[in-house]
Design a protein around this motif. Sequence first.
Motif, PDB file in Angstrom:
ATOM      1  N   THR A 154       0.822  -1.211   0.000  1.00  0.00           N
ATOM      2  CA  THR A 154       0.000   0.000   0.000  1.00  0.00           C
ATOM      3  C   THR A 154       0.856   1.261   0.000  1.00  0.00           C
ATOM      4  O   THR A 154       0.583   2.215  -0.742  1.00  0.00           O
ATOM      5  CB  THR A 154      -0.931   0.004   1.229  1.00  0.00           C
ATOM      6  OG1 THR A 154      -1.839  -1.096   1.130  1.00  0.00           O
ATOM      7  CG2 THR A 154      -1.723   1.301   1.308  1.00  0.00           C
ATOM      8  N   ASN A 155       1.896   1.297   0.813  1.00  0.00           N
ATOM      9  CA  ASN A 155       2.707   2.507   0.937  1.00  0.00           C
ATOM     10  C   ASN A 155       3.413   2.860  -0.365  1.00  0.00           C
ATOM     11  O   ASN A 155       3.380   4.007  -0.806  1.00  0.00           O
ATOM     12  CB  ASN A 155       3.737   2.332   2.056  1.00  0.00           C
ATOM     13  CG  ASN A 155       3.097   2.113   3.395  1.00  0.00           C
ATOM     14  OD1 ASN A 155       2.408   1.113   3.589  1.00  0.00           O
ATOM     15  ND2 ASN A 155       3.311   3.011   4.334  1.00  0.00           N
ATOM     16  N   SER A 156       4.073   1.875  -0.963  1.00  0.00           N
ATOM     17  CA  SER A 156       4.805   2.133  -2.201  1.00  0.00           C
ATOM     18  C   SER A 156       3.856   2.505  -3.330  1.00  0.00           C
ATOM     19  O   SER A 156       4.113   3.440  -4.094  1.00  0.00           O
ATOM     20  CB  SER A 156       5.633   0.909  -2.589  1.00  0.00           C
ATOM     21  OG  SER A 156       6.597   0.620  -1.595  1.00  0.00           O
ATOM     22  N   THR A 157       2.753   1.790  -3.442  1.00  0.00           N
ATOM     23  CA  THR A 157       1.780   2.095  -4.493  1.00  0.00           C
ATOM     24  C   THR A 157       1.245   3.511  -4.331  1.00  0.00           C
ATOM     25  O   THR A 157       1.100   4.253  -5.313  1.00  0.00           O
ATOM     26  CB  THR A 157       0.625   1.081  -4.457  1.00  0.00           C
ATOM     27  OG1 THR A 157       1.147  -0.239  -4.668  1.00  0.00           O
ATOM     28  CG2 THR A 157      -0.406   1.383  -5.534  1.00  0.00           C
ATOM     29  N   SER A 158       0.999   3.915  -3.102  1.00  0.00           N
ATOM     30  CA  SER A 158       0.435   5.243  -2.858  1.00  0.00           C
ATOM     31  C   SER A 158       1.423   6.367  -3.169  1.00  0.00           C
ATOM     32  O   SER A 158       1.047   7.392  -3.726  1.00  0.00           O
ATOM     33  CB  SER A 158      -0.030   5.342  -1.404  1.00  0.00           C
ATOM     34  OG  SER A 158      -1.102   4.444  -1.167  1.00  0.00           O
ATOM     35  N   VAL A 159       2.694   6.183  -2.806  1.00  0.00           N
ATOM     36  CA  VAL A 159       3.660   7.241  -3.082  1.00  0.00           C
ATOM     37  C   VAL A 159       3.903   7.366  -4.584  1.00  0.00           C
ATOM     38  O   VAL A 159       4.143   8.464  -5.100  1.00  0.00           O
ATOM     39  CB  VAL A 159       4.981   7.018  -2.295  1.00  0.00           C
ATOM     40  CG1 VAL A 159       5.817   5.913  -2.887  1.00  0.00           C
ATOM     41  CG2 VAL A 159       5.793   8.310  -2.230  1.00  0.00           C
ATOM     42  N   VAL A 160       3.778   6.253  -5.324  1.00  0.00           N
ATOM     43  CA  VAL A 160       3.902   6.319  -6.780  1.00  0.00           C
ATOM     44  C   VAL A 160       2.684   7.011  -7.376  1.00  0.00           C
ATOM     45  O   VAL A 160       2.804   7.801  -8.322  1.00  0.00           O
ATOM     46  CB  VAL A 160       4.093   4.918  -7.395  1.00  0.00           C
ATOM     47  CG1 VAL A 160       4.053   4.994  -8.916  1.00  0.00           C
ATOM     48  CG2 VAL A 160       5.422   4.316  -6.945  1.00  0.00           C
ATOM     49  N   VAL A 161       1.501   6.753  -6.832  1.00  0.00           N
ATOM     50  CA  VAL A 161       0.305   7.474  -7.282  1.00  0.00           C
ATOM     51  C   VAL A 161       0.522   8.980  -7.148  1.00  0.00           C
ATOM     52  O   VAL A 161       0.181   9.765  -8.040  1.00  0.00           O
ATOM     53  CB  VAL A 161      -0.940   7.042  -6.472  1.00  0.00           C
ATOM     54  CG1 VAL A 161      -2.093   8.024  -6.687  1.00  0.00           C
ATOM     55  CG2 VAL A 161      -1.373   5.642  -6.868  1.00  0.00           C
ATOM     56  N   GLY A 162       1.125   9.393  -6.030  1.00  0.00           N
ATOM     57  CA  GLY A 162       1.417  10.816  -5.829  1.00  0.00           C
ATOM     58  C   GLY A 162       2.360  11.359  -6.875  1.00  0.00           C
ATOM     59  O   GLY A 162       2.213  12.498  -7.332  1.00  0.00           O
ATOM     60  N   ALA A 163       3.339  10.546  -7.277  1.00  0.00           N
ATOM     61  CA  ALA A 163       4.289  10.972  -8.317  1.00  0.00           C
ATOM     62  C   ALA A 163       3.592  11.104  -9.664  1.00  0.00           C
ATOM     63  O   ALA A 163       3.831  12.061 -10.415  1.00  0.00           O
ATOM     64  CB  ALA A 163       5.438   9.968  -8.407  1.00  0.00           C
ATOM     65  N   LEU A 164       2.732  10.153  -9.987  1.00  0.00           N
ATOM     66  CA  LEU A 164       1.995  10.219 -11.250  1.00  0.00           C
ATOM     67  C   LEU A 164       1.134  11.476 -11.302  1.00  0.00           C
ATOM     68  O   LEU A 164       1.106  12.204 -12.304  1.00  0.00           O
ATOM     69  CB  LEU A 164       1.117   8.974 -11.414  1.00  0.00           C
ATOM     70  CG  LEU A 164       1.850   7.634 -11.530  1.00  0.00           C
ATOM     71  CD1 LEU A 164       0.853   6.479 -11.516  1.00  0.00           C
ATOM     72  CD2 LEU A 164       2.695   7.590 -12.806  1.00  0.00           C
TER      73      LEU A 164
END
Length: 417
Positions: free
Chosen positions: A153-163
């Motif tokens: 969840t954490n990694s996926t969420s921080v990548v969503v923020g980058a996108l």
Amino acid sequence: MNVRRSAAALATIAVIGSAAPAVAAGPSPSASPSTAVPSGLYGSTDPQYDGVWRQSLALLAQHTVGVRPAAKAVDWLAGQQCANGAFAAFRADPAKACDAKVMVDTNSTAAAVQALAALGGHDAATGKAVSWLKSVQNKDGGWGYEPGGASDTNSTSVVVGALAAVGEKPAEVVKDGKSPYDALLKLALPCSGDGAGAFAYQPDKKGKLAANADATAAGVVGALGRGMVVKAAGKAGGARCTDSGKPTPAQAAANGASYLAHAVAKDGYLTSVLPGAADQPDYGNTADAVVALAAQGGAGQARKPLQWLKKHSEAWAKQSGPAAYAQLIFAAHATGTDPRDFGGVDLVTQLNATGPAPQAAEQSAKDAKDAKDAKDAKDSDKHNNSGFGVWWFVGICLVAGMGVGFLLSGRTKRQQP
């Protein structure tokens, strides 16, 4: 938003509630770094495990409050990027090309993208970084901390923020037909049983999901398609857990916010998730929870943990460094709170003091020097002009005296018989 914290990695974090990212098991960052801290880097502790992460948060927080970071601080972050677009936690020699031994990760890369995109002027760098992130997306639509690792969840969420930071629509970034939202929904718990509405970090070995407050704070923001810097929801949203209808990212965010609101209802803070540790406040996760609650349901929903942080976070932030100050600034920003008076603490000044002086401060020092030089020059000119004026006046008086003498002499001669 904190990054991946596996059981092994959590044991390496020295400070409860630290804003440092998780790493493979090993020595914890120390106050006396074995690696020399570059002059452009924020913080004084060993940057081996969190250099890019803390720098990204520091620069993003400064930008959020209208502070222009020092050029060398921005250059340091940009210079950490590998040729393929990825970032590692820290590269002691950025002039050396990245090879297979350089452990790049999604969290450092996504955090750097959010910072550099906000600062502007780094489109080529952020474009390469996002391309790399897309290249390591998992088939379930999510990301793990390391390329190829199981989605969390954490990694996926921080990548969503980058996108989102570069204008991408996360729902349209897919792998085998799955988007990041699909990955997050798979990690969301139902509204019944233990941890109702929360997000898990990852499934356990048996595929079961266990509530994780750290992951839930990240998951709420990620499910909303947001990054580290958010504004409070325009109108109050309900943090009510419901499983009715087809699961949607928005409902998963509301469910997660419901879990967080319940978790902070009694004491105002989240507790540590360190394995085997006694329950104690987790400052970093509480700050993340404030951001998540405000993003989903408005500032009012985050009032209690925000007030707790105002009263209790000063010592933690001072000990933990730039990323901690950044997390508190993000919490203040999300709730419309003045970060320069956060429970009597000026978070902006404290953050700025952990690294190179921001450009505004540099310019102020230059302006002060220029003003002093101009004043000295003016005083010198005044002194010189004053001296010239005195001698000019003396000269005029001498000439005038000579004229008077000639005049008197002539009158005397005319008066003689």
